[in-house]
Design a protein around this motif. Structure first.
Motif, short mmCIF file in Angstrom:
data_model
loop_
_atom_site.label_atom_id
_atom_site.label_comp_id
_atom_site.label_asym_id
_atom_site.label_seq_id
_atom_site.Cartn_x
_atom_site.Cartn_y
_atom_site.Cartn_z
N HIS A 1 0.83 -1.20 0.00
CA HIS A 1 0.00 0.00 0.00
C HIS A 1 0.87 1.26 0.00
O HIS A 1 0.50 2.27 -0.62
CB HIS A 1 -0.93 -0.01 1.22
CG HIS A 1 -2.05 -0.98 1.11
ND1 HIS A 1 -1.98 -2.26 1.62
CD2 HIS A 1 -3.28 -0.88 0.53
CE1 HIS A 1 -3.10 -2.89 1.37
NE2 HIS A 1 -3.91 -2.09 0.72
N ARG A 2 1.98 1.20 0.69
CA ARG A 2 2.88 2.36 0.69
C ARG A 2 3.42 2.64 -0.71
O ARG A 2 3.50 3.78 -1.15
CB ARG A 2 4.02 2.09 1.67
CG ARG A 2 4.86 3.32 1.99
CD ARG A 2 6.01 2.91 2.90
NE ARG A 2 5.55 2.09 4.01
CZ ARG A 2 6.35 1.35 4.76
NH1 ARG A 2 7.64 1.31 4.51
NH2 ARG A 2 5.86 0.66 5.76
N GLN A 3 3.75 1.57 -1.43
CA GLN A 3 4.28 1.75 -2.78
C GLN A 3 3.21 2.26 -3.73
O GLN A 3 3.50 3.04 -4.66
CB GLN A 3 4.85 0.42 -3.28
CG GLN A 3 5.65 0.54 -4.57
CD GLN A 3 6.87 1.42 -4.41
OE1 GLN A 3 7.58 1.34 -3.41
NE2 GLN A 3 7.11 2.29 -5.39
N ILE A 4 1.97 1.84 -3.52
CA ILE A 4 0.87 2.34 -4.36
C ILE A 4 0.75 3.85 -4.21
O ILE A 4 0.58 4.58 -5.21
CB ILE A 4 -0.45 1.63 -3.97
CG1 ILE A 4 -0.41 0.16 -4.40
CG2 ILE A 4 -1.64 2.34 -4.61
CD1 ILE A 4 -1.61 -0.63 -3.95
N CYS A 5 0.84 4.34 -2.99
CA CYS A 5 0.74 5.78 -2.76
C CYS A 5 1.95 6.52 -3.35
O CYS A 5 1.80 7.60 -3.93
CB CYS A 5 0.62 6.07 -1.26
SG CYS A 5 -0.94 5.51 -0.52
N ILE A 6 3.13 5.94 -3.22
CA ILE A 6 4.32 6.58 -3.77
C ILE A 6 4.23 6.67 -5.28
O ILE A 6 4.58 7.69 -5.90
CB ILE A 6 5.58 5.82 -3.34
CG1 ILE A 6 5.79 5.98 -1.82
CG2 ILE A 6 6.81 6.32 -4.08
CD1 ILE A 6 6.93 5.14 -1.28
N ASP A 7 3.72 5.61 -5.92
CA ASP A 7 3.59 5.61 -7.37
C ASP A 7 2.48 6.55 -7.85
O ASP A 7 2.55 7.07 -8.98
CB ASP A 7 3.32 4.19 -7.88
CG ASP A 7 4.49 3.26 -7.63
OD1 ASP A 7 5.62 3.75 -7.46
OD2 ASP A 7 4.26 2.03 -7.57
N SER A 8 1.47 6.75 -7.03
CA SER A 8 0.33 7.59 -7.45
C SER A 8 0.61 9.08 -7.30
O SER A 8 0.11 9.88 -8.08
CB SER A 8 -0.92 7.21 -6.66
OG SER A 8 -1.25 5.85 -6.84
N CYS A 9 1.38 9.45 -6.29
CA CYS A 9 1.62 10.87 -6.01
C CYS A 9 2.81 11.39 -6.81
O CYS A 9 3.72 10.64 -7.15
CB CYS A 9 1.85 11.08 -4.51
SG CYS A 9 0.41 10.67 -3.50
N LYS A 10 2.80 12.68 -7.09
CA LYS A 10 3.84 13.31 -7.89
C LYS A 10 4.39 14.53 -7.17
O LYS A 10 3.67 15.18 -6.41
CB LYS A 10 3.28 13.75 -9.25
CG LYS A 10 2.70 12.63 -10.09
CD LYS A 10 2.15 13.18 -11.39
CE LYS A 10 1.55 12.08 -12.25
NZ LYS A 10 1.00 12.60 -13.53
N GLU A 11 5.65 14.82 -7.46
CA GLU A 11 6.26 16.04 -6.97
C GLU A 11 5.69 17.24 -7.74
O GLU A 11 5.24 17.11 -8.87
CB GLU A 11 7.77 15.99 -7.15
CG GLU A 11 8.50 15.08 -6.19
CD GLU A 11 8.76 15.74 -4.85
OE1 GLU A 11 8.30 16.88 -4.65
OE2 GLU A 11 9.43 15.12 -4.01
N THR A 12 5.73 18.40 -7.11
CA THR A 12 5.32 19.61 -7.81
C THR A 12 6.46 20.09 -8.71
O THR A 12 7.64 19.96 -8.37
CB THR A 12 4.96 20.72 -6.81
OG1 THR A 12 6.05 20.89 -5.88
CG2 THR A 12 3.72 20.35 -6.03
N CYS A 13 6.10 20.64 -9.88
CA CYS A 13 7.13 21.08 -10.82
C CYS A 13 7.86 22.32 -10.31
O CYS A 13 9.06 22.48 -10.57
CB CYS A 13 6.49 21.37 -12.18
SG CYS A 13 5.86 19.88 -13.01
N ASN A 14 7.17 23.20 -9.61
CA ASN A 14 7.78 24.41 -9.07
C ASN A 14 7.62 24.40 -7.56
O ASN A 14 6.52 24.17 -7.04
CB ASN A 14 7.15 25.67 -9.66
CG ASN A 14 7.34 25.75 -11.17
OD1 ASN A 14 8.40 25.41 -11.68
ND2 ASN A 14 6.33 26.20 -11.88
N ASP A 15 8.70 24.65 -6.87
CA ASP A 15 8.67 24.61 -5.41
C ASP A 15 9.64 25.64 -4.85
O ASP A 15 10.63 25.99 -5.50
CB ASP A 15 9.04 23.20 -4.92
CG ASP A 15 8.75 23.01 -3.44
OD1 ASP A 15 7.99 23.83 -2.88
OD2 ASP A 15 9.28 22.06 -2.85
#
Length: 644
Positions: A447-461
Motif C-alpha cells: 500500500h505504501r508503494q501504491i501511494c508513492i507511485d500515485s503521487c507526484k512532486e510539484t514542478c515548481n517549489d
C-alpha cells in the motif's frame, strides 16, 4: 493493361534510367549516389569490389549502431540542473507556530481520566514496586476495557534462553521459550528497566478481543512503548470529540502570542490565521496569504523580520502525551498546508531563537522529462487537504492516499488526517479492530508503494533554508522586570504569572536577498539529435541530408517496381485461370472464315429441302445462330477487309 501502363509512365516520371528490375535499379543508384563507397563497388575490379563492399557494409553498420545510441539517448529525456543566483525583493514566508502540546491538560483531564489511571498503574508494575506499595489497591477498580483492546506486555529476559512474557495486568506469566505470541509472530526485545530486570515493551493490536490475528510492535524501551500506546488510545478518545470542542480545549492565540513585531510595524494575534492541526492542536499562521496579500520584506537582516514572544504554558502539559516541551514552527509558501511533523522545527523554552532564511527556488521540467505536476489536477488521488483551500503538495497527496486506503479497508478514518464527507473517525467503541487494521496498513509495503507511485512532486517549489542560533532569554539580570511586564500585559496582574519554562522569543528574517534558482533543462534536444546524426553519417560514410534523400528516392522506385510486378503477376494468374477453363488454343481468322463459309452452304442446302426433310443437327451440336454468323466476319476481319 491501362493501369500497368500508368504505373510505368509514373515510374519514368519519377526517375530516368534505373530500368524495371531491382538489379538495374541498384546499379543505377550506386552509379549516381553522392555517398562514398557504393560507386567503388561497381567500378572497381573483382578484388577491390569485394573490399569496398565489405568496407561499405561495415561503416553503414557503424552508422546505424551510432544512430541507435543517439536516438535512445534522446528518448531517455535526461535533464541537466543549472544553478543561478538572483537578487530581488522577496515575499516573506508564511510562518506557522504551534505548541508542542496539543491540548491544555486542565481542559481534557476529564476525558483522559481512566486512561491516565491505567498508565499510572502500568508504570508502577513496570517499575516493579514492592508488594503493598502500589497505589492501585486504594483506588477504585480499573476499567480494563481499553487495556484489553490494545494491551502492553513486557518480556523478561533474565534468562536469555527462556524469556518470559509478562502481561502487566495479569498475574500469570507465560514462558516464551518455544511459544509464538499471537499468530506466527514472536514477541521479543531487550531493554533495561528499573532494578536488575531486563524487559522490553511490546504493543499488541488484534482484530478483535481474544483473536490470534494480532500484530505486534516491539520497542527497546518501555518509555517508547508507553508513549506510543498512550497516543494510540488518546486518538480513539479524542476522535469522538467535536472539532469546535477540540479547538476550545487547545491553546488560544491571545494566551499564546504575547508580543509581535514585523519590521517596524507592530502586530498581534489578530494578524494570525488559526487552523486546527491533529498533532499540535491550535496552530497560528502569519502571512498565509489567504485573505490578504502576502507581505514583502523591505530589507534583509534581523531588524526587518518577524519577532515573536510566545508562552507555551508548560505547566499545563499532558504528562503522557507530550514528552517534549517547546514551540513547533515551520516556514512555508503562502496558501500551502504546514506539515509540521515532517518539516517543522522546535524552539526551546527559555531561549531566544534566531532563524536566518535563504530561499531556493526549484523549477522542474514536466512530462516527458519528469513525472511532476503543476497543480495536482493530473494526480489520481483525491486531495483531502483541499478543504483548507491550500495548494497541492506531495505530503498532502501521500496522507490523502493513506487515509483513502484506511477508509476503504478499515471502514473509518484515522484521527490524524482529514476526512471526506460521510465518514467518521475510528474509535474503540464503533470500530473495535481499527488499531489492528491501522497497524497492518501502516506496515504494508504494497500500500505504501501504491501511494508513492500515485503521487507526484510539484514542478515548481520554494524551499527555505534556515540557519538557527539560540541564546538564553531572558538573562538572569533582566528576567524579573521582563516577566512582570509580560504578565501584566497578558493578565492585567501585578503578580508574575510567567516563568522561564514557558517563555520563548523568536526572530525570523532573511539573511540576504540573494536567492538561488535550481532549474532543469533538457540534456538533449532535437537540434542536438540532428547534428549528432549528421556528424556520424558524414564521418563514417561522407554522407549528407541529400544522400538520405537519394536513398529515399530508390526506396520509392523499388516500391513502384514492386507494384508493377504485383500487377503483372495478378494478370498472369488471371490468364492461367482462363487457360485452365479452355485448354484448346483459340481459332485463327482463317479458320473462322472457313467455318462461316461451310455453315452458309449448309444453310442453302437445308432451304432447298422440304420442311419435313430438314436434317437434324448432330447430337451434342448447339443450334447455329445465323444472325451472329452473318455479322462476325466483318468484326473478325476488321477495317482491313473494307479496304480490300
Amino acid at each position: 493493361m491501362n493501369l500497368k501502363k500508368y504505373f510505368i509512365r509514373a515510374l519514368h516520371r519519377l526517375q530516368k534510367g534505373p530500368g524495371y528490375t531491382y538489379k538495374e535499379l541498384l546499379v543505377w543508384y550506386c552509379d549516381n549516389t553522392n555517398t562514398h563507397g557504393p560507386k567503388r563497388i561497381i567500378k572497381e575490379g573483382p578484388k577491390k569490389k569485394l573490399i569496398w563492399f565489405f568496407l561499405t557494409l561495415l561503416f553503414a553498420s557503424l552508422v546505424f549502431w551510432q544512430w541507435g545510441i543517439l536516438i535512445n539517448t534522446y528518448l531517455s529525456y535526461n535533464v541537466t540542473s543549472s544553478l543561478s543566483i538572483g537578487f530581488k525583493t522577496m515575499k516573506f514566508p508564511a510562518v506557522t507556530v504551534c505548541n508542542a502540546n496539543p491540548f491544555k491538560y486542565s481542559e481534557v483531564k476529564h476525558l483522559l481520566k481512566e486512561l491516565d489511571r491505567l498508565i499510572e498503574v502500568a508504570l508502577e508494575r513496570i517499575l516493579q514496586p514492592a508488594p503493598g506499595n502500589s497505589s492501585e489497591n486504594a483506588s477504585p477498580p480499573l476499567d480494563l476495557e481499553l487495556w484489553h483492546q490494545i494491551p502492553l506486555v513486557l518480556i523478561d529476559e533474565h534468562d536469555k534462553d527462556n524469556p518470559v512474557i509478562v502481561d502487566i495486568f495479569e498475574r500469570n506469566q507465560t514462558a516464551l521459550g518455544n511459544q509464538t505470541a499471537g499468530g506466527n509472530q514472536t514477541a521479543a526485545g531487550n531493554q533495561t528497566a528499573a532494578g536488575n530486570q531486563t524487559a522490553a515493551g511490546n504493543q499488541t493490536a488484534c482484530s478483535h478481543q481474544g483473536s490470534d490475528n494480532c500484530t505486534y510492535r516491539n520497542f527497546t524501551s518501555a518509555a517508547q512503548a508507553v508513549t506510543e500506546w498512550y497516543i494510540l488510545q488518546s486518538t480513539s478518545i479524542l476522535s469522538k470529540v467535536p472539532l469546535q470542542e477540540r479547538i476550545r480545549m487547545g491553546y488560544q492565540a491571545e494566551d499564546m502570542i504575547l508580543a509581535c513585531l514585523y519590521g517596524a510595524e507592530p502586530c498581534n494575534y489578530k494578524n494570525f490565521t488559526q487552523i486546527y492541526h491533529p498533532d499540535h492542536g491550535n496552530c497560528y499562521i502569519f502571512n498565509w496569504g489567504m485573505d490578504e496579500e502576502a507581505l514583502n520584506s523591505s530589507n534583509p537582516g534581523a531588524e526587518f523580520g518577524l519577532k515573536l514572544i510566545l508562552d507555551i504554558s508548560q505547566q499545563d502539559y499532558i504528562p503522557y502525551l507530550s514528552s517534549a516541551a517547546g514551540a513547533r514552527l515551520m516556514l512555508h509558501q503562502q496558501k500551502s498546508f504546514p506539515f509540521l511533523k515532517d518539516q517543522g522545527i522546535y524552539a526551546m523554552a527559555g531561549t531566544e531563537t534566531s532563524i536566518g532564511v535563504l530561499v531556493d527556488e526549484l523549477e522542474r521540467m514536466g512530462y516527458p522529462y519528469s513525472d511532476c505536476t503543476m497543480n495536482g489536477s493530473d494526480v489520481p488521488v483525491k486531495n483531502l487537504y483541499s478543504q483548507y483551500n491550500t495548494s497541492y503538495s506531495i505530503q498532502a497527496c501521500l496522507r490523502s492516499c493513506f487515509q483513502n486506503h484506511m477508509i476503504e479497508i478499515c471502514g473509518c478514518g484515522h484521527y490524524m488526517f482529514p476526512l471526506p464527507e460521510g465518514v467518521n473517525y475510528c474509535n474503540n467503541e464503533d470500530n473495535p479492530g481499527w488499531a489492528y487494521c491501522y497497524s497492518s496498513l501502516r506496515s504494508s509495503i504494497r500500500h505504501r508503494q501504491i501511494c508513492i507511485d500515485s503521487c507526484k512532486e510539484t514542478c515548481n517549489d520554494t524551499q527555505y533554508k534556515m540557519t538557527i542560533s539560540m541564546a538564553d532569554w531572558p538573562s538572569e539580570a533582566s528576567e524579573d522586570w521582563i516577566f512582570h511586564i509580560l504578565s501584566y500585559e497578558r493578565d492585567m496582574s501585578t503578580n508574575v504569572t510567567l516563568d522561564r519554562n514557558g517563555i520563548i522569543k523568536l526572530n525570523i528574517y532573511f539573511q540576504e536577498y540573494n536567492y538561488r534558482t535550481i532549474s532543469e533543462s533538457a540534456a538533449t534536444t532535437i537540434v542536438w539529435l540532428l547534428s549528432s546524426l549528421g556528424g556520424q553519417f558524414g564521418f563514417w560514410m561522407g554522407g549528407s541530408v541529400l544522400c538520405l534523400i537519394e536513398f529515399g528516392e530508390i526506396i520509392i522506385d523499388a516500391l513502384w517496381i514492386t507494384v508493377i510486378n504485383m500487377i503483372s503477376w495478378c494478370k498472369g494468374l488471371k490468364q492461367k485461370r482462363v487457360q485452365a477453363r479452355y485448354p484448346d488454343a483459340p481459332p485463327t481468322v482463317s479458320e473462322l472464315v472457313e467455318a462461316h463459309t461451310n455453315l452458309g452452304f449448309q444453310h442453302e442446302d437445308t432451304d432447298a429441302l422440304p420442311r419435313d426433310e430438314v436434317l437434324p443437327p448432330e447430337p451434342g451440336t448447339p443450334p447455329p445462330n445465323y444472325d451472329s454468323l452473318r455479322v462476325q466476319p466483318l468484326d473478325v476481319l476488321g477495317p482491313d477487309s473494307d479496304a480490300e
